[in-house]
Design an enzyme around this catalytic site. Structure first.
Site, mmCIF file in Angstrom:
data_model
loop_
_atom_site.group_PDB
_atom_site.id
_atom_site.type_symbol
_atom_site.label_atom_id
_atom_site.label_comp_id
_atom_site.label_asym_id
_atom_site.label_seq_id
_atom_site.Cartn_x
_atom_site.Cartn_y
_atom_site.Cartn_z
ATOM 1 N N GLU A 166 11.231 -0.119 -6.635
ATOM 2 C CA GLU A 166 10.015 0.150 -7.610
ATOM 3 C C GLU A 166 10.656 0.399 -9.109
ATOM 4 O OE1 GLU A 166 7.779 3.147 -6.016
ATOM 5 O OE2 GLU A 166 7.103 1.995 -4.376
ATOM 6 N N GLU A 375 7.520 -0.591 2.100
ATOM 7 C CA GLU A 375 7.069 0.715 2.250
ATOM 8 C C GLU A 375 5.369 0.872 2.415
ATOM 9 O OE1 GLU A 375 7.725 3.502 -1.028
ATOM 10 O OE2 GLU A 375 9.943 3.100 -0.934
HETATM 11 C C1 FCB Z 1 7.039 5.434 -3.624
HETATM 12 C C2 FCB Z 1 8.325 5.748 -3.493
HETATM 13 C C3 FCB Z 1 8.718 6.364 -2.330
HETATM 14 C C4 FCB Z 1 7.742 7.533 -1.955
HETATM 15 C C5 FCB Z 1 6.319 6.795 -1.744
HETATM 16 C C6 FCB Z 1 5.221 7.985 -1.382
HETATM 17 O O1 FCB Z 1 6.467 5.004 -4.697
HETATM 18 O O2 FCB Z 1 9.252 4.681 -3.189
HETATM 19 O O3 FCB Z 1 9.737 7.366 -2.767
HETATM 20 O O4 FCB Z 1 7.846 8.609 -2.811
HETATM 21 O O5 FCB Z 1 5.950 6.406 -2.956
#
Ligand code: FCB
Length: 480
Positions: A166, A375
């Site tokens: 990210e 994620e």
């Molecule tokens: C993302 C991050 C991770 C976590 C999630 C909820 O943006 O990569 O580390 O904090 O959100």
């Protein structure tokens, strides 16, 4: 009768974590401060002054944590390495830091879990921040060197390498909004950092590729589905274009097309992005990758009309923070009327399918590469019940609905080849400290006791059977 949906034979079920959020031991075996250690000390930056000094004590408990993953039936584990553990003063390699990751990787392999390594999940060594951080071009080259140092030790055992997690958050929450480390609030700094992060990614991909053509290389982007609150209103349509540009395309276009989008360049004109670009940079940034990681939490309906809520980064505390978007003044998010998680994020599983279809059409299909959801997850106000379990039905629904959306995207032709739930266990949720619980495993921070939540048990069943059974009525309602 329930309907059984099967996952692709190569589909990987995993969970994700990040070094700073779980390891603790931030003074052990030679580790020094990262920007997050320093940020945690800023008054008001993190709720209740929480920090990463102990976190989930994973540094000492990795052995049983990996056993837990294996017991759950996970096939892969996405974790990150801490640059300040491996190069505490930004240069010299600290073998003790690499030893830790070697122990983790060997334990994963012993339990039949594929290690998926992320080199940078937001924790720049503080010593490098003091030399300009990601605003300094040199940091991109130092990142390449760091990547090669990690590869020299683990390249024979780790098949998948993600450069950045990210970069939008690193650049714009960190250097523009000031909501994340290093806490700067300067649109120019954010754009310069974004370019240098991309350059570091490209340099690392080139160097890793040359060292070992067999590696699977890529990066992870947090992408959103930005939609006009009212598709008939030109102001809303333009707001959606801006957010899509400054969140998604500002990274996707250089990586897949070797150019920043013209409309984004026009929006951020005069804010330093073009000044940061040197001849040849975009060729480096566009070095071919093998896998794109998509992080998806929610979409957003946007408008130029005031709000329900202004667009902000994660800014939960009393410390004033700005907008992460360098050029989206006057853009606001509107509620879509959907249920929300404890983060206030709207639960929008069909947005994941739409996003994957769009990314495949515009970027990964032309590049001929596969997509992974690296994620996706939700925080809820979980409680340990008297029976010793955590009955997190809301997370079970969330998980099932998003896996269902992945199957929808797959049916629509997107080669999604894996899913990593965020997160394996409750952990340090950045500026929210330990107040937000995303895990499928509950952590008692007083005792470090782990308890598999109902969602963890359900995920294990799905991962083991490779099947999602959906009630017919729930299919159309995205299985919520
Ligand atoms: C993302 C991050 C991770 C976590 C999630 C909820 O943006 O990569 O580390 O904090 O959100």
């Amino acid at each position: 009768m329930s309907h059984e949906r099967q996952f692709h034979p190569e589909f990987l079920f995993g969970a994700a974590t990040a070094a700073f959020q779980i390891e603790g031991a931030n003074r052990t075996d030679g580790r020094t401060d990262s920007i997050w250690d320093a940020f945690c000390r800023l008054p008001g930056a993190v709720i209740d002054g929480h920090d990463g000094s102990t976190a989930c004590d994973h540094y000492n408990r990795y052995h049983s944590d990996v056993d837990l993953m294996a017991d759950l039936g996970l096939q892969t584990y996405r974790f990150s390495t801490s640059w300040s553990r491996i190069q505490p003063d930004g240069g010299r390699v600290n073998e003790a830091g690499l030893d830790f990751y070697e122990r983790v990787v060997d334990k994963l392999l012993e339990r039949g879990i594929m290690p998926w390594l992320t080199l940078y999940h937001w924790d720049l060594p503080q010593v490098l921040e003091e030399r300009g951080g990601w605003c300094a071009r040199d940091t991109a080259y130092l990142f390449r060197d760091y990547a090669m140092n990690v590869h020299a030790r683990l390249g024979d055992r780790v098949p998948v390498w993600t450069t950045l997690n990210e970069p939008w958050c690193s650049a714009f929450l960190g250097y523009t909004a000031g909501a994340h480390a290093p806490g700067r609030q300067d649109p120019r700094a954010g754009l310069t950092a974004a370019h240098h992060l991309l350059l570091g990614h490209g340099l690392a991909v080139q160097a890793l590729r040359e060292a070992d053509p067999a590696l699977t290389l890529g990066l992870t982007l947090n992408l959103t589905l930005a939609e006009p609150a009212d598709p008939q209103r030109p102001g809303d349509v333009d707001a959606a274009r801006r957010i899509d540009g400054q969140m998604n395309r500002i990274f996707l276009d250089p990586i897949f097309r070797g150019a920043y989008p013209d409309d984004v360049l026009a929006d951020v004109d005069g804010l330093g992005l073009v000044d940061a670009i040197h001849p040849g940079d975009l060729d480096i940034i566009a070095a071919p990758i093998d896998a794109l990681g998509v992080n998806y939490y929610h979409g957003q309906a946007v408008s130029d009309l005031p709000p329900t809520a202004p667009i902000h980064g994660e800014a939960p505390t009393d410390r004033p923070t700005g907008s992460p978007f360098p050029a989206a003044d006057g853009v606001h998010t509107h509620s879509q009327g959907l249920p929300t998680t404890a983060m206030g994020w709207e639960i929008q599983p069909d947005g994941l399918a739409e996003l994957l279809v769009r990314i495949h059409r515009d970027y990964t299909d032309p590049a001929g590469i596969e997509v992974y959801v690296t994620e996706n997850g939700a925080a809820f106000d979980d409680e340990l019940s008297a029976d010793g379990a955590v009955h997190d039905d809301d997370r079970v629904s969330f998980l099932r609905a998003h896996l269902n959306a992945i199957l929808d995207a797959t049916e629509r032709g997107v080669p999604v080849r894996g899913y990593f739930y965020w997160s394996l266990m409750d952990n340090f949720e950045w500026a929210w400290g330990y107040h937000k619980r995303f895990g499928i495993v509950h952590v008692d921070y007083d005792t470090q006791q782990r308890t598999v939540k109902d969602s963890g048990l359900e995920y294990g069943r799905i991962a083991t059977s490779r099947t999602l059974s959906i009630e017919p009525a729930a299919r159309t309602a995205a299985a919520v």
